[in-house]
Motif scaffolding. Structure first.
Motif, short mmCIF file in Angstrom:
data_model
loop_
_atom_site.label_atom_id
_atom_site.label_comp_id
_atom_site.label_asym_id
_atom_site.label_seq_id
_atom_site.Cartn_x
_atom_site.Cartn_y
_atom_site.Cartn_z
N ALA A 243 0.83 -1.22 0.00
CA ALA A 243 0.00 0.00 0.00
C ALA A 243 0.86 1.26 0.00
CB ALA A 243 -0.92 -0.02 1.22
N GLY A 244 2.18 1.09 -0.02
CA GLY A 244 3.07 2.26 -0.12
C GLY A 244 3.51 2.83 1.22
N ILE A 245 3.23 2.11 2.31
CA ILE A 245 3.67 2.61 3.63
C ILE A 245 5.18 2.34 3.76
CG2 ILE A 245 3.37 2.36 6.14
CD1 ILE A 245 0.49 1.47 5.56
N PRO A 246 5.98 3.35 4.12
CA PRO A 246 7.43 3.15 4.17
C PRO A 246 7.85 2.11 5.20
CG PRO A 246 6.86 5.48 4.46
CD PRO A 246 5.58 4.72 4.47
N LEU A 247 8.90 1.38 4.89
CA LEU A 247 9.45 0.36 5.78
C LEU A 247 10.33 1.01 6.85
CD1 LEU A 247 10.22 -2.63 6.46
CD2 LEU A 247 12.07 -2.39 4.80
N SER B 226 13.02 9.75 14.01
CA SER B 226 12.25 10.20 12.85
C SER B 226 11.46 9.06 12.20
CB SER B 226 13.19 10.84 11.82
OG SER B 226 14.14 9.88 11.41
N ALA B 227 11.26 7.95 12.92
CA ALA B 227 10.59 6.79 12.32
C ALA B 227 9.11 7.08 12.06
CB ALA B 227 10.73 5.59 13.24
N THR B 228 8.69 6.78 10.83
CA THR B 228 7.25 6.82 10.52
C THR B 228 7.03 5.81 9.40
OG1 THR B 228 5.38 8.26 9.98
CG2 THR B 228 7.45 8.81 8.91
N GLY B 229 6.10 4.90 9.59
CA GLY B 229 5.89 3.85 8.61
C GLY B 229 5.54 2.54 9.28
N VAL B 230 5.86 1.42 8.61
CA VAL B 230 5.51 0.10 9.12
C VAL B 230 6.78 -0.68 9.45
CG1 VAL B 230 5.34 -0.92 6.77
CG2 VAL B 230 4.20 -2.02 8.70
N GLY B 231 6.73 -1.42 10.55
CA GLY B 231 7.88 -2.25 10.92
C GLY B 231 7.55 -3.10 12.13
N GLY C 243 0.63 -8.33 19.37
CA GLY C 243 0.99 -7.42 18.27
C GLY C 243 2.44 -7.60 17.90
N GLN C 244 2.74 -7.67 16.61
CA GLN C 244 4.13 -7.82 16.18
C GLN C 244 4.54 -6.79 15.13
OE1 GLN C 244 3.76 -12.10 15.06
NE2 GLN C 244 5.29 -12.46 16.65
N VAL C 245 3.58 -6.40 14.29
CA VAL C 245 3.88 -5.43 13.23
C VAL C 245 2.99 -4.21 13.44
CG1 VAL C 245 3.80 -5.00 10.74
CG2 VAL C 245 4.57 -7.21 11.61
N VAL C 246 3.59 -3.03 13.48
CA VAL C 246 2.81 -1.83 13.77
C VAL C 246 3.10 -0.73 12.76
CG1 VAL C 246 2.72 -2.39 16.23
CG2 VAL C 246 4.47 -0.83 15.42
N VAL C 247 2.10 0.12 12.56
CA VAL C 247 2.19 1.23 11.62
C VAL C 247 2.01 2.53 12.39
CG1 VAL C 247 1.16 2.30 9.57
CG2 VAL C 247 1.11 -0.19 9.82
N ARG C 248 2.91 3.46 12.19
CA ARG C 248 2.75 4.81 12.75
C ARG C 248 2.67 5.76 11.57
NH1 ARG C 248 7.48 5.46 17.11
NH2 ARG C 248 5.93 6.42 18.47
N ALA D 102 -2.24 -1.66 13.93
CA ALA D 102 -1.46 -2.87 14.24
C ALA D 102 -2.31 -4.08 13.96
CB ALA D 102 -1.04 -2.86 15.71
N LEU D 103 -1.67 -5.14 13.54
CA LEU D 103 -2.39 -6.40 13.39
C LEU D 103 -2.33 -7.09 14.75
CD1 LEU D 103 -2.46 -9.67 12.37
CD2 LEU D 103 -3.96 -7.99 11.30
N VAL D 104 -3.49 -7.32 15.34
CA VAL D 104 -3.55 -7.99 16.65
C VAL D 104 -3.93 -9.44 16.39
CG1 VAL D 104 -4.72 -8.05 18.88
CG2 VAL D 104 -4.16 -5.85 17.83
N ASN D 105 -3.05 -10.34 16.80
CA ASN D 105 -3.25 -11.77 16.51
C ASN D 105 -4.49 -12.35 17.18
OD1 ASN D 105 -1.17 -12.60 14.74
ND2 ASN D 105 0.32 -12.49 16.40
N HIS D 106 -4.85 -11.79 18.34
CA HIS D 106 -6.03 -12.33 19.04
C HIS D 106 -6.55 -11.33 20.05
CE1 HIS D 106 -3.17 -13.24 22.31
NE2 HIS D 106 -2.38 -13.64 21.33
N PHE D 107 -7.83 -11.07 20.00
CA PHE D 107 -8.54 -10.39 21.07
C PHE D 107 -9.48 -11.42 21.68
CE2 PHE D 107 -7.98 -6.00 19.15
CZ PHE D 107 -7.29 -5.50 20.24
#
Ligand SMILES: Cc1cc2nc3c(=O)[nH]c(=O)nc-3n(C[C@H](O)[C@H](O)[C@H](O)COP(=O)(O)OP(=O)(O)OC[C@H]3O[C@@H](n4cnc5c(N)ncnc54)[C@H](O)[C@@H]3O)c2cc1C
Length: 516
Positions: free
Chosen positions: A168-172, A180-185, A317-322, A337-342
């Protein structure tokens, strides 16, 4: 309880901020420090219950204050707060994200110059042992290990979410804690390994438990402050053995954004009209105590997993987007964030019926800086009665728009074909509903929930700020001998989960008070 009842410092609350504060202050062997905690203290891993050791689940039942909060006029929710040595850091989700340099420069611009980015960065470095990154922004000698999820440790859903975000074009982002981090990781996490949670209790306390000048008093609740004409002289505590008084030269509240204002209000420090209504003698009229409660709003796109696609034992949560909200363009004021289980028994219980399932995985949507403010007030002068917590969410059009746009972004991120393929169905949302403005607003109103990041209830600021409670050295305005050091002092919300920032506050306040 030991007969040792006179201290230099009494710290109330052995939580995220209270423990680092106690550790740093008691490094001076001439200073007698008491650390009082309402919940239990487990000195070794062997004595620690499994719910606290397991970083893959939040501990929401066994070590919790069992608070309820008003979300909107027509809805309440459980409001989790850790009740154990380590506080929230002992029960939480192990997301260890730093706030932004700009957050602290805003604190400084409000007159709190001791809290600029250049002043707090050394404390962020001192608290951590970053296992992945070094350089000018990271520390290796601190008690809290921080590691990021390796690609091979991601669940299939997390890997697909990651891939979808990049497509989707979100920076790594390699290091979400770079200024200065902004993106997905991969999320930085307070763990040494894939499974275990590291709390302030398990990180800071083992090497210092034997200090003769440090007394840890667990299972003991502070009911109120002892105040005389000169100022605060100690605390009254409640434990299994009844009521007792402990005296100190200085009392530092670190009982969290709900606990600290509640203790002040019970002690006659707060808005005078509210205190009088409850029959409490006014020691100091401070309208800001309990006012300005600020939490982050969250909702989610909930997906019911296909049989075999569950990841219920994995990290949440393991991968998050800011990233920036479409309506503000402001750096990192949205979080996905992708949450594996609620487990819908404890989280988003109002979604259980619609989900038709007990557990779901989700694309979580969090607005970091909603404008609505709530309050903490007393329901009773009885310290055993929970305070009244009113979050007052979505009180402004701006706040509604943040989540309406956020749900649409979350929907897009949930629809990458591989991720979508893991789900039997999406709860409530569908292709036509997502385009209907009023329907998405309705979804936001019925699903919104707190992110458990409460701040601002004893906020820091100059004496001429009518709602400031502490000055920038964290001394309570007009009350001698009383300080606050926890999330409640934050003058504005930060654009991150607040855990690491709160540990930093404990470290920073220790330095500010060391020679006082
Ligand atoms: C379930 C949950 C999950 C979270 N997950 C994350 C996450 O993954 N990442 C993140 O960054 N943040 C997370 N947070 C938020 C964050 O960690 C905390 O809100 C923050 O660290 C608060 O720190 P604190 O020191 O102000 O309060 P706390 O850490 O809550 O400490 C306050 C301590 O004071 C004690 N206390 C309160 N009243 C009294 C009294 N009267 N007498 C004696 N002791 C008292 C409490 O029992 C507690 O131990 C989470 C919060 C919760 C509740």
């Amino acid at each position: 309880m030991k007969a040792l009842d006179t201290f230099d410092d009494i710290i109330v609350g052995a939580g995220s901020a209270g423990i680092p504060l106690a550790a740093r202050l008691s490094a001076d062997p001439t200073r007698r420090v008491a650390l009082i905690e309402a919940g239990p203290d487990y000195p070794t891993p062997a004595e620690t219950p499994g719910d606290l050791l397991d970083g893959n689940q939040m501990s929401l039942v066994e070590h919790d204050w069992k608070f309820t909060a008003g979300i909107r006029p027509d809805r309440t929710t459980r409001y989790y707060q850790g009740k154990v040595a380590g506080g929230a850091s002992a029960v939480g989700n192990t997301i260890a994200l730093r706030a932004l340099p700009g957050d602290f420069d805003e604190w400084a611009a409000l007159g709190n110059t001791e809290w600029s980015w250049s002043k707090v960065l050394p404390h962020f470095m001192a608290l951590e042992n970053d296992l992945d990154f070094g350089g000018e922004f990271h520390g290796h000698d601190g008690p809290i290990p921080i590691r990021r999820w390796r690609p091979e440790e991601l669940t299939p859903a997390q890997a697909m979410f990651f891939e979808g975000c990049l497509a989707a074009g979100i920076p790594l982002i390699d290091d979400h804690n770079h200024p200065s981090a902004t993106g997905v990781g991969a999320a930085p996490s307070n763990r040494r390994d894939v499974r275990g949670r590291v709390s302030t209790a398990s990180a800071y306390l083992p090497p210092i438990r034997s200090r003769e000048n440090l007394t840890i008093i667990a299972d003991t609740s502070v009911s109120r402050l002892l105040v005389d004409g000169e100022g605060v002289r100690g605390v009254e505590v409640l434990s299994g053995s009844g009521t007792q008084e402990l005296r100190a030269r200085r009392v530092i509240l670190a009982a969290g954004a709900i606990g600290s204002p509640a203790i002040m209000l019970r002690s006659g420090i707060g808005p005078k009209d509210d205190l009088r209504r409850l029959g409490i003698d006014v020691v100091r009229d401070l309208p800001g105590v309990g006012a300005g409660l600020h939490d982050q709003t969250r909702t989610a796109v909930f997906l019911v997993p296909k049989p075999g696609a569950e990841n219920f034992g994995a990290a949440m949560g393991q991968v998050v987007v800011r990233t920036a909200a479409p309506s503000t363009g402001r750096e990192n004021d949205m979080y996905y964030a992708l949450v594996n289980h609620f487990d819908l028994a404890t989280q988003f219980p109002h979604m259980r019926e619609a989900a038709g399932a007990g557990r779901v995985f989700s694309v979580l949507v969090v607005a970091r800086e909603p404008s609505s403010r709530g309050s903490v007030t007393l329901a009773s002068t009885d310290p055993r009665v929970a305070p009244r917590i009113d979050l007052n969410f979505l009180a402004t059009e701006r706040d509604q728009q943040l989540l309406v746009d956020g749900v649409r972004v979350g929907w897009e991120l949930s629809q990458s074909s591989k991720l979508r393929d893991l789900a039997e169905r999406v709860v409530v949302l569908n292709n036509s509903l997502i385009d209907d403005d009023e329907a998405v607003r309705d979804y936001v109103r019925t699903t919104v929930d707190p992110a458990y990041n409460p701040v601002g209830t004893t906020r820091m600021g100059a004496a001429d700020d009518p709602l400031a409670v502490v000055d920038q050295r964290c001394a309570v305005h007009g009350v001698d001998g009383l300080y606050v050091s926890d999330a409640s002092i934050m003058p504005t919300m930060v654009r991150a989960n607040i855990g690491l920032t709160t540990i930093m506050i404990g470290e920073r306040v220790a330095e500010l008070l060391r020679d006082v």
